[in-house]
Scaffold this active site. Structure first.
Site, mmCIF file in Angstrom:
data_model
loop_
_atom_site.group_PDB
_atom_site.id
_atom_site.type_symbol
_atom_site.label_atom_id
_atom_site.label_comp_id
_atom_site.label_asym_id
_atom_site.label_seq_id
_atom_site.Cartn_x
_atom_site.Cartn_y
_atom_site.Cartn_z
ATOM 1 N N HIS A 178 0.839 -1.204 0.000
ATOM 2 C CA HIS A 178 0.000 0.000 0.000
ATOM 3 C C HIS A 178 0.870 1.248 0.000
ATOM 4 O O HIS A 178 2.046 1.216 0.365
ATOM 5 C CB HIS A 178 -0.931 0.023 1.225
ATOM 6 C CG HIS A 178 -0.188 0.162 2.518
ATOM 7 N ND1 HIS A 178 0.441 -0.894 3.129
ATOM 8 C CD2 HIS A 178 0.050 1.243 3.304
ATOM 9 C CE1 HIS A 178 1.028 -0.476 4.233
ATOM 10 N NE2 HIS A 178 0.823 0.831 4.360
ATOM 11 N N ASP A 207 0.492 5.027 1.750
ATOM 12 C CA ASP A 207 -0.306 5.431 2.904
ATOM 13 C C ASP A 207 -1.471 6.344 2.517
ATOM 14 O O ASP A 207 -1.300 7.343 1.801
ATOM 15 C CB ASP A 207 0.581 6.136 3.952
ATOM 16 C CG ASP A 207 1.499 5.139 4.653
ATOM 17 O OD1 ASP A 207 1.121 3.966 4.779
ATOM 18 O OD2 ASP A 207 2.603 5.558 5.065
ATOM 19 N N HIS A 229 4.651 0.336 0.199
ATOM 20 C CA HIS A 229 5.408 -0.470 1.156
ATOM 21 C C HIS A 229 4.561 -1.602 1.718
ATOM 22 O O HIS A 229 3.346 -1.661 1.515
ATOM 23 C CB HIS A 229 5.993 0.402 2.268
ATOM 24 C CG HIS A 229 4.974 1.230 2.992
ATOM 25 N ND1 HIS A 229 4.505 2.427 2.493
ATOM 26 C CD2 HIS A 229 4.306 1.029 4.147
ATOM 27 C CE1 HIS A 229 3.613 2.930 3.313
ATOM 28 N NE2 HIS A 229 3.452 2.104 4.326
ATOM 29 N N ARG A 259 4.376 6.341 13.756
ATOM 30 C CA ARG A 259 4.415 7.009 12.448
ATOM 31 C C ARG A 259 3.793 8.388 12.532
ATOM 32 O O ARG A 259 2.779 8.569 13.209
ATOM 33 C CB ARG A 259 3.640 6.161 11.438
ATOM 34 C CG ARG A 259 3.709 6.683 10.027
ATOM 35 C CD ARG A 259 2.817 5.870 9.108
ATOM 36 N NE ARG A 259 1.494 6.450 9.029
ATOM 37 C CZ ARG A 259 0.465 5.903 8.375
ATOM 38 N NH1 ARG A 259 0.605 4.748 7.766
ATOM 39 N NH2 ARG A 259 -0.697 6.502 8.338
HETATM 40 O O1 LIG Z 1 5.077 -1.445 10.458
HETATM 41 C C1 LIG Z 1 5.658 -1.179 9.412
HETATM 42 O O2 LIG Z 1 6.767 -1.595 9.134
HETATM 43 C C2 LIG Z 1 5.003 -0.290 8.405
HETATM 44 C C3 LIG Z 1 3.596 -0.024 8.762
HETATM 45 C C4 LIG Z 1 2.999 0.916 7.769
HETATM 46 O O3 LIG Z 1 2.409 0.518 6.807
HETATM 47 C C5 LIG Z 1 3.199 2.354 7.965
HETATM 48 O O4 LIG Z 1 3.852 2.754 8.915
HETATM 49 O O5 LIG Z 1 2.692 3.118 7.134
HETATM 50 FE FE LIG Z 2 1.824 2.169 5.587
#
Ligand SMILES: O=C(O)CCC(=O)C(=O)O
Ligand SMILES: [Fe+2]
Length: 295
Positions: free
Chosen positions: A106, A108, A262, A276
């Site tokens: 995806h 974000d 990612h 995040r």
């Molecule tokens: O936990 C992760 O490594 C990435 C999770 C994720 O998709 C994000 O932080 O946008």
């Molecule tokens: Fe993500």
């Protein structure tokens, strides 16, 4: 500094592969000069995913860093993170009963009109093994399509629908989402974005569909939509379009959400906590809207 590292005016970078991804060496993210901030913003456009090891950020310092790099959004349009005090932080905690694994490719928050420009992720608690994150270079993937398929996808628009991942959650919370782009989110109306997005800073086109949030292509049959999206997803995730990061405590990753997707590898059996923040972005522009100079 390794033999591969290169120094720009304000940063020393170690590229992670031929196409994208770089480790930024020798900076303290709590104490950046204005020149380093500008250099990080431009390295983000060029290298798409940046890693900073050995950092010591608190939640407040992560938010301060984000504010220096851009305008911050809420941590997420609908997810609440009661474990943290900053509404800008999305707490990604595998022990949270509401945790959803991000084990689908995806970009974000593409289910909003203005998806974030970029994300800044910090490793807070890690399993002894596993839990890597992988990224795709969506501009490289666009460039490596054949010319006729590029011409096809240049013309397409896709619907992105946050209800796929977040609809049930938002209903459980009686439609009480967060403030996004100045308005409280109470429902997740599907949005349309061009299938090929022109990067507003570099002018480079990149594929802008993802299996996490894209529901279908507009104006084609359901069978055609599924076949086109399957083709693009298989192409996007070819190993040569990806990099993979093995996290260590103190790592901070920053990615350009306009040129990457990612995937969080779901292969760990111990708690994993990441935090995040996201930088506000603009409405994606397609090849035809951007005009001949961009593509
Ligand atoms: O936990 C992760 O490594 C990435 C999770 C994720 O998709 C994000 O932080 O946008
Ligand atoms: Fe993500």
């Amino acid at each position: 500094m390794t033999e591969h590292a290169t120094r720009t005016s304000a940063l020393t970078l170690d590229k992670l592969g031929p196409s994208f991804g770089a480790e930024v060496l020798g900076v303290d993210l709590r104490d950046l000069t204005d020149d380093q901030i500008l250099a990080i913003r431009s390295a983000l456009v060029e290298h798409k995913v940046l890693f900073f090891g050995g950092q010591d950020l608190t939640d407040a310092a992560q938010v301060d860093l984000g504010r220096r790099l851009g305008e911050l959004t809420a941590g997420h349009p609908v997810a609440h993170s009661p474990a943290v005090q900053h509404p800008e932080i999305y707490n990604i905690d595998s022990t949270d009963p509401e945790f959803s694994f991000s084990d689908v490719w995806h970009t974000d928050v593409t289910f909003m009109d203005k998806p974030p420009l970029g994300s800044i992720l910090r490793a807070v608690q890690l399993p002894t093994s596993g839990g890597d994150t992988s990224w795709v270079d969506t501009q490289l993937a666009y460039d490596s399509l054949s010319a006729p398929v590029r011409q096809l996808v240049d013309q397409l628009t896709a619907v992105h629908d946050g209800n796929r991942e977040w609809g049930a959650y938002l209903r459980r919370r009686q439609g009480q989402g967060n403030i996004w782009d100045g308005k409280q989110v109470t429902e997740l109306a599907p949005v349309e974005h061009p299938v090929v997005r022109v990067h507003p800073e570099s002018g480079r086109p990149g594929l802008f569909v993802n299996p996490g949030f894209t529901s279908h292509i507009v104006g084609v049959s359901d069978a055609e939509s599924r076949a086109i999206l399957d083709l693009l997803y298989a192409h996007l995730t070819k190993p040569e379009h990806t990099i993979r990061h093995r996290w260590q405590l103190g790592d901070v990753g920053i990615w350009d959400n306009r040129s990457t997707s990612h995937y969080a590898n779901r292969d760990y059996h111990e708690p994993r906590v990441m935090r995040r923040i996201t930088l506000a972005g603009d409405r994606p522009i397609g090849v035809r809207q951007a005009g001949p100079t961009a593509a």
